[in-house]
Design a protein around this motif. Structure first.
Motif: not given
Length: 322
Positions: A19-46
Protein backbone atom coordinates in the motif's frame (compact mmCIF):
# COMPACT_ATOMS: atom_id res chain seq x y z
CA UNK A 1 -3.84 -18.45 -7.31
CA UNK A 2 -2.47 -16.51 -4.37
CA UNK A 3 -2.83 -18.26 -1.02
CA UNK A 4 -1.17 -15.86 1.43
CA UNK A 5 -2.68 -12.51 2.36
CA UNK A 6 -1.95 -9.70 4.81
CA UNK A 7 -4.06 -7.11 6.60
CA UNK A 8 -3.42 -3.51 5.49
CA UNK A 9 -4.96 -0.08 6.04
CA UNK A 10 -6.97 -0.61 2.83
CA UNK A 11 -8.00 -4.18 3.61
CA UNK A 12 -6.76 -7.73 3.09
CA UNK A 13 -4.27 -7.93 0.20
CA UNK A 14 -1.91 -10.52 -1.32
CA UNK A 15 1.32 -10.59 0.65
CA UNK A 16 3.42 -9.48 -2.35
CA UNK A 17 1.35 -6.30 -2.75
CA UNK A 18 2.06 -3.01 -1.02
CA UNK A 19 0.00 0.00 0.00
CA UNK A 20 1.61 3.26 -1.14
CA UNK A 21 0.70 6.91 -1.29
CA UNK A 22 0.50 8.71 -4.61
CA UNK A 23 3.43 10.76 -3.30
CA UNK A 24 5.53 7.55 -3.29
CA UNK A 25 4.86 6.72 -6.92
CA UNK A 26 4.67 10.17 -8.55
CA UNK A 27 7.40 12.41 -9.90
CA UNK A 28 5.03 15.36 -10.17
CA UNK A 29 1.64 16.46 -8.78
CA UNK A 30 0.26 19.84 -9.86
CA UNK A 31 -2.45 21.64 -11.82
CA UNK A 32 -2.69 24.34 -14.43
CA UNK A 33 -4.39 27.73 -14.47
CA UNK A 34 -7.11 29.47 -16.41
CA UNK A 35 -5.41 31.75 -18.93
CA UNK A 36 -5.69 35.49 -18.32
CA UNK A 37 -8.79 36.62 -20.18
CA UNK A 38 -10.68 33.38 -19.50
CA UNK A 39 -12.85 32.05 -22.28
CA UNK A 40 -11.96 34.99 -24.53
CA UNK A 41 -8.52 33.48 -25.18
CA UNK A 42 -9.85 30.07 -26.24
CA UNK A 43 -9.32 29.14 -29.86
CA UNK A 44 -11.06 26.79 -32.28
CA UNK A 45 -7.72 25.10 -33.06
CA UNK A 46 -4.24 24.94 -31.62
CA UNK A 47 -3.05 23.26 -28.43
CA UNK A 48 -5.71 21.16 -26.70
CA UNK A 49 -6.77 22.71 -23.38
CA UNK A 50 -8.27 20.05 -21.13
CA UNK A 51 -10.81 21.14 -18.52
CA UNK A 52 -12.68 19.16 -15.87
CA UNK A 53 -15.68 18.64 -18.19
CA UNK A 54 -13.36 16.70 -20.51
CA UNK A 55 -12.17 14.26 -17.82
CA UNK A 56 -14.43 11.24 -17.26
CA UNK A 57 -13.72 7.93 -15.51
CA UNK A 58 -10.89 6.33 -17.49
CA UNK A 59 -11.52 8.35 -20.65
CA UNK A 60 -11.36 11.85 -22.11
CA UNK A 61 -14.52 13.28 -23.66
CA UNK A 62 -13.65 16.01 -26.15
CA UNK A 63 -17.07 17.05 -27.48
CA UNK A 64 -16.65 20.61 -26.17
CA UNK A 65 -12.87 20.81 -25.93
CA UNK A 66 -11.20 24.22 -26.44
CA UNK A 67 -7.74 25.21 -27.59
CA UNK A 68 -5.06 27.75 -26.68
CA UNK A 69 -2.37 29.35 -28.80
CA UNK A 70 1.42 28.99 -28.59
CA UNK A 71 1.91 32.15 -26.52
CA UNK A 72 -0.62 31.08 -23.88
CA UNK A 73 0.82 27.59 -23.75
CA UNK A 74 4.32 28.99 -23.24
CA UNK A 75 3.10 30.98 -20.23
CA UNK A 76 1.76 27.71 -18.80
CA UNK A 77 4.74 25.55 -19.74
CA UNK A 78 4.96 24.06 -16.23
CA UNK A 79 1.75 22.12 -16.90
CA UNK A 80 2.31 21.09 -20.52
CA UNK A 81 1.10 17.50 -20.56
CA UNK A 82 3.12 14.41 -21.36
CA UNK A 83 1.95 11.05 -22.69
CA UNK A 84 0.40 8.87 -19.96
CA UNK A 85 -0.08 11.68 -17.44
CA UNK A 86 -2.91 10.81 -15.04
CA UNK A 87 -5.51 13.60 -14.95
CA UNK A 88 -7.64 13.97 -11.79
CA UNK A 89 -10.51 16.44 -11.35
CA UNK A 90 -9.94 18.22 -8.03
CA UNK A 91 -12.87 20.65 -7.78
CA UNK A 92 -16.63 20.79 -8.28
CA UNK A 93 -19.26 18.15 -8.84
CA UNK A 94 -16.93 16.00 -10.98
CA UNK A 95 -14.26 15.80 -8.27
CA UNK A 96 -12.44 12.46 -8.37
CA UNK A 97 -13.01 11.64 -12.03
CA UNK A 98 -9.72 10.37 -13.42
CA UNK A 99 -8.36 9.52 -16.87
CA UNK A 100 -5.02 8.95 -18.58
CA UNK A 101 -3.71 11.09 -21.44
CA UNK A 102 -3.20 8.52 -24.22
CA UNK A 103 0.14 8.09 -25.91
CA UNK A 104 0.30 10.18 -29.08
CA UNK A 105 -2.54 12.46 -27.97
CA UNK A 106 -0.64 15.55 -29.07
CA UNK A 107 0.24 18.83 -27.45
CA UNK A 108 -2.04 19.75 -24.57
CA UNK A 109 -2.38 21.59 -21.28
CA UNK A 110 -4.85 21.77 -18.37
CA UNK A 111 -6.65 24.36 -16.23
CA UNK A 112 -6.60 24.68 -12.44
CA UNK A 113 -9.48 22.23 -11.92
CA UNK A 114 -7.45 19.30 -13.29
CA UNK A 115 -4.53 17.82 -11.37
CA UNK A 116 -1.63 16.21 -13.22
CA UNK A 117 -0.12 13.08 -11.65
CA UNK A 118 3.06 12.08 -13.46
CA UNK A 119 4.14 8.62 -12.33
CA UNK A 120 7.49 6.96 -11.87
CA UNK A 121 8.33 4.18 -14.30
CA UNK A 122 7.47 1.32 -11.96
CA UNK A 123 3.77 2.26 -11.71
CA UNK A 124 1.19 1.92 -14.48
CA UNK A 125 -0.93 5.04 -15.18
CA UNK A 126 -4.06 3.19 -16.27
CA UNK A 127 -3.93 1.06 -13.11
CA UNK A 128 -3.85 4.22 -10.97
CA UNK A 129 -6.73 5.74 -12.97
CA UNK A 130 -8.84 2.62 -12.51
CA UNK A 131 -8.02 2.57 -8.79
CA UNK A 132 -8.96 6.22 -8.14
CA UNK A 133 -12.23 5.74 -10.03
CA UNK A 134 -13.03 2.67 -7.92
CA UNK A 135 -14.80 2.70 -4.55
CA UNK A 136 -11.37 2.53 -2.86
CA UNK A 137 -10.33 5.87 -4.35
CA UNK A 138 -13.81 7.40 -4.21
CA UNK A 139 -14.13 6.71 -0.49
CA UNK A 140 -10.86 8.50 0.28
CA UNK A 141 -11.78 11.53 -1.84
CA UNK A 142 -15.23 11.73 -0.24
CA UNK A 143 -13.66 11.60 3.23
CA UNK A 144 -11.80 14.84 2.51
CA UNK A 145 -15.07 16.60 1.75
CA UNK A 146 -17.51 14.93 4.15
CA UNK A 147 -19.87 17.43 5.75
CA UNK A 148 -18.36 20.35 3.86
CA UNK A 149 -19.93 22.48 1.16
CA UNK A 150 -16.47 22.94 -0.37
CA UNK A 151 -15.77 20.38 -3.05
CA UNK A 152 -12.05 20.44 -3.62
CA UNK A 153 -8.78 18.58 -3.13
CA UNK A 154 -5.45 20.23 -2.43
CA UNK A 155 -2.16 18.75 -3.61
CA UNK A 156 -1.28 17.34 -0.18
CA UNK A 157 -4.54 15.42 -0.12
CA UNK A 158 -3.88 14.07 -3.61
CA UNK A 159 -0.37 12.98 -2.61
CA UNK A 160 -1.78 11.26 0.51
CA UNK A 161 -4.28 9.07 -1.38
CA UNK A 162 -3.51 5.42 -0.62
CA UNK A 163 -3.18 3.00 -3.53
CA UNK A 164 -2.75 -0.76 -3.69
CA UNK A 165 0.51 -1.60 -5.49
CA UNK A 166 0.79 -5.07 -7.04
CA UNK A 167 3.94 -6.00 -8.95
CA UNK A 168 4.01 -4.24 -12.33
CA UNK A 169 3.06 -7.33 -14.43
CA UNK A 170 -0.01 -7.82 -12.25
CA UNK A 171 -0.90 -4.12 -12.47
CA UNK A 172 -0.85 -4.55 -16.24
CA UNK A 173 -3.13 -7.62 -16.19
CA UNK A 174 -5.62 -5.95 -13.84
CA UNK A 175 -5.69 -2.80 -15.96
CA UNK A 176 -6.23 -4.82 -19.15
CA UNK A 177 -9.20 -6.66 -17.64
CA UNK A 178 -10.83 -3.47 -16.36
CA UNK A 179 -10.15 -1.56 -19.59
CA UNK A 180 -11.72 -4.36 -21.63
CA UNK A 181 -14.78 -4.16 -19.38
CA UNK A 182 -14.93 -0.38 -19.92
CA UNK A 183 -14.87 -0.94 -23.69
CA UNK A 184 -17.82 -3.34 -23.47
CA UNK A 185 -19.72 -0.89 -21.27
CA UNK A 186 -19.14 1.89 -23.79
CA UNK A 187 -20.64 -0.26 -26.55
CA UNK A 188 -23.64 -0.99 -24.34
CA UNK A 189 -24.04 2.72 -23.61
CA UNK A 190 -24.27 3.39 -27.35
CA UNK A 191 -27.01 0.78 -27.67
CA UNK A 192 -28.82 2.28 -24.67
CA UNK A 193 -28.72 5.77 -26.22
CA UNK A 194 -30.31 4.40 -29.41
CA UNK A 195 -33.05 2.69 -27.40
CA UNK A 196 -33.63 5.85 -25.36
CA UNK A 197 -34.16 7.83 -28.57
CA UNK A 198 -36.65 5.21 -29.73
CA UNK A 199 -38.44 5.40 -26.38
CA UNK A 200 -38.54 9.20 -26.53
CA UNK A 201 -40.41 9.04 -29.82
CA UNK A 202 -42.81 6.44 -28.44
CA UNK A 203 -43.47 8.54 -25.33
CA UNK A 204 -44.32 11.59 -27.43
CA UNK A 205 -46.99 9.57 -29.17
CA UNK A 206 -48.27 7.52 -26.23
CA UNK A 207 -48.56 10.44 -23.79
CA UNK A 208 -50.50 12.62 -26.25
CA UNK A 209 -52.29 10.18 -28.60
CA UNK A 210 -52.76 7.16 -26.33
CA UNK A 211 -53.71 3.80 -27.78
CA UNK A 212 -56.65 3.30 -30.11
CA UNK A 213 -58.24 6.76 -29.68
CA UNK A 214 -60.03 8.39 -32.61
CA UNK A 215 -61.38 11.58 -31.03
CA UNK A 216 -59.12 14.33 -29.67
CA UNK A 217 -59.41 17.76 -28.06
CA UNK A 218 -57.18 20.80 -27.72
CA UNK A 219 -55.68 21.54 -24.27
CA UNK A 220 -52.98 23.79 -22.77
CA UNK A 221 -50.37 21.10 -23.55
CA UNK A 222 -51.67 20.26 -27.01
CA UNK A 223 -54.07 17.71 -28.43
CA UNK A 224 -54.96 14.72 -26.26
CA UNK A 225 -57.67 12.03 -26.43
CA UNK A 226 -61.15 13.40 -25.75
CA UNK A 227 -61.56 11.12 -22.71
CA UNK A 228 -58.35 12.35 -21.04
CA UNK A 229 -57.83 15.30 -18.70
CA UNK A 230 -54.91 17.55 -17.73
CA UNK A 231 -53.88 18.03 -14.09
CA UNK A 232 -51.07 19.81 -12.22
CA UNK A 233 -48.74 18.13 -9.76
CA UNK A 234 -50.48 19.85 -6.87
CA UNK A 235 -53.71 18.07 -7.79
CA UNK A 236 -52.27 14.55 -7.66
CA UNK A 237 -49.30 14.69 -5.28
CA UNK A 238 -47.91 15.89 -1.96
CA UNK A 239 -44.69 17.80 -2.69
CA UNK A 240 -42.00 18.10 0.00
CA UNK A 241 -38.54 19.72 -0.09
CA UNK A 242 -35.51 17.87 1.28
CA UNK A 243 -33.38 19.20 4.12
CA UNK A 244 -29.68 18.74 4.89
CA UNK A 245 -28.72 16.94 8.11
CA UNK A 246 -25.79 18.05 10.23
CA UNK A 247 -22.43 17.40 8.58
CA UNK A 248 -21.10 15.32 11.49
CA UNK A 249 -23.70 12.64 10.74
CA UNK A 250 -22.36 11.77 7.26
CA UNK A 251 -20.55 8.49 6.66
CA UNK A 252 -19.58 6.13 3.83
CA UNK A 253 -19.97 2.92 5.85
CA UNK A 254 -23.71 2.25 5.38
CA UNK A 255 -24.41 3.37 8.94
CA UNK A 256 -27.85 4.89 9.44
CA UNK A 257 -30.08 5.73 6.51
CA UNK A 258 -29.12 6.40 2.88
CA UNK A 259 -28.45 10.09 2.15
CA UNK A 260 -29.35 11.36 -1.32
CA UNK A 261 -27.60 14.64 -2.08
CA UNK A 262 -28.62 15.02 -5.70
CA UNK A 263 -28.16 13.61 -9.20
CA UNK A 264 -24.77 12.10 -8.28
CA UNK A 265 -26.67 9.06 -6.98
CA UNK A 266 -29.34 9.02 -9.70
CA UNK A 267 -29.54 6.05 -12.06
CA UNK A 268 -31.77 5.46 -15.06
CA UNK A 269 -34.69 4.62 -12.75
CA UNK A 270 -33.54 4.23 -9.13
CA UNK A 271 -30.79 6.02 -7.14
CA UNK A 272 -27.72 4.23 -5.78
CA UNK A 273 -26.66 5.62 -2.37
CA UNK A 274 -22.99 6.39 -1.80
CA UNK A 275 -23.37 8.19 1.53
CA UNK A 276 -25.36 7.71 4.72
CA UNK A 277 -26.49 9.77 7.72
CA UNK A 278 -27.28 8.92 11.33
CA UNK A 279 -29.41 12.05 11.79
CA UNK A 280 -32.03 12.03 9.02
CA UNK A 281 -34.51 14.89 8.78
CA UNK A 282 -36.72 14.19 5.74
CA UNK A 283 -37.56 10.58 4.96
CA UNK A 284 -38.69 9.35 1.57
CA UNK A 285 -40.34 5.96 1.17
CA UNK A 286 -40.82 3.27 -1.46
CA UNK A 287 -42.25 4.61 -4.76
CA UNK A 288 -41.67 8.26 -3.88
CA UNK A 289 -40.49 10.28 -6.88
CA UNK A 290 -37.34 12.39 -6.44
CA UNK A 291 -37.25 15.50 -8.61
CA UNK A 292 -34.17 17.73 -8.99
CA UNK A 293 -35.10 21.40 -8.75
CA UNK A 294 -31.75 23.20 -9.01
CA UNK A 295 -28.74 23.50 -11.28
CA UNK A 296 -27.99 21.83 -14.59
CA UNK A 297 -29.77 18.63 -13.50
CA UNK A 298 -33.13 20.38 -12.95
CA UNK A 299 -35.95 18.08 -14.00
CA UNK A 300 -34.14 14.77 -13.54
CA UNK A 301 -36.21 12.21 -11.65
CA UNK A 302 -35.74 8.88 -9.93
CA UNK A 303 -38.07 6.53 -8.06
CA UNK A 304 -37.24 5.32 -4.56
CA UNK A 305 -37.07 1.55 -4.12
CA UNK A 306 -36.47 1.58 -0.35
CA UNK A 307 -36.84 3.93 2.61
CA UNK A 308 -34.23 6.68 2.43
CA UNK A 309 -33.54 10.30 3.24
CA UNK A 310 -33.54 13.22 0.83
CA UNK A 311 -31.61 16.48 0.93
CA UNK A 312 -31.72 19.61 -1.24
CA UNK A 313 -31.73 20.02 -4.24
CA UNK A 314 -34.45 17.37 -4.57
CA UNK A 315 -38.16 17.51 -3.99
CA UNK A 316 -39.89 14.44 -2.65
CA UNK A 317 -43.19 13.84 -4.45
CA UNK A 318 -45.75 11.46 -2.91
CA UNK A 319 -48.36 10.55 -5.51
CA UNK A 320 -51.95 10.14 -4.35
CA UNK A 321 -52.58 7.31 -6.87
CA UNK A 322 -55.72 8.81 -8.37
Amino acid sequence: MKDRYIETEIGVLPEDWEVVKINDIANYVGSGTTPRGGADVYKTEGITFIRSQNVYPNKLVLDDVVYIDEATNEKMKRTILQDNDVLLNITGASIGRTAVLPSGFGRSNVNQHVCIIRLKEFFLPIYLSQFINSSFGRKQIDSYNGGSSREGLNFKQVRDILVTAPPLPEQRRIAEILSATDAHLEKLETIIVDIQLLKKGMMQSLFTRGIGHTEFKDTEIGQIPKAWGVKQFKDIAEILMGQSPSGDSYNNDSIGIALLNGPTEFGSVHPTPIQWTTKPTKICTVDDILFCVRGSSTGRMNIMFTNSWTQNPENKINYTHE
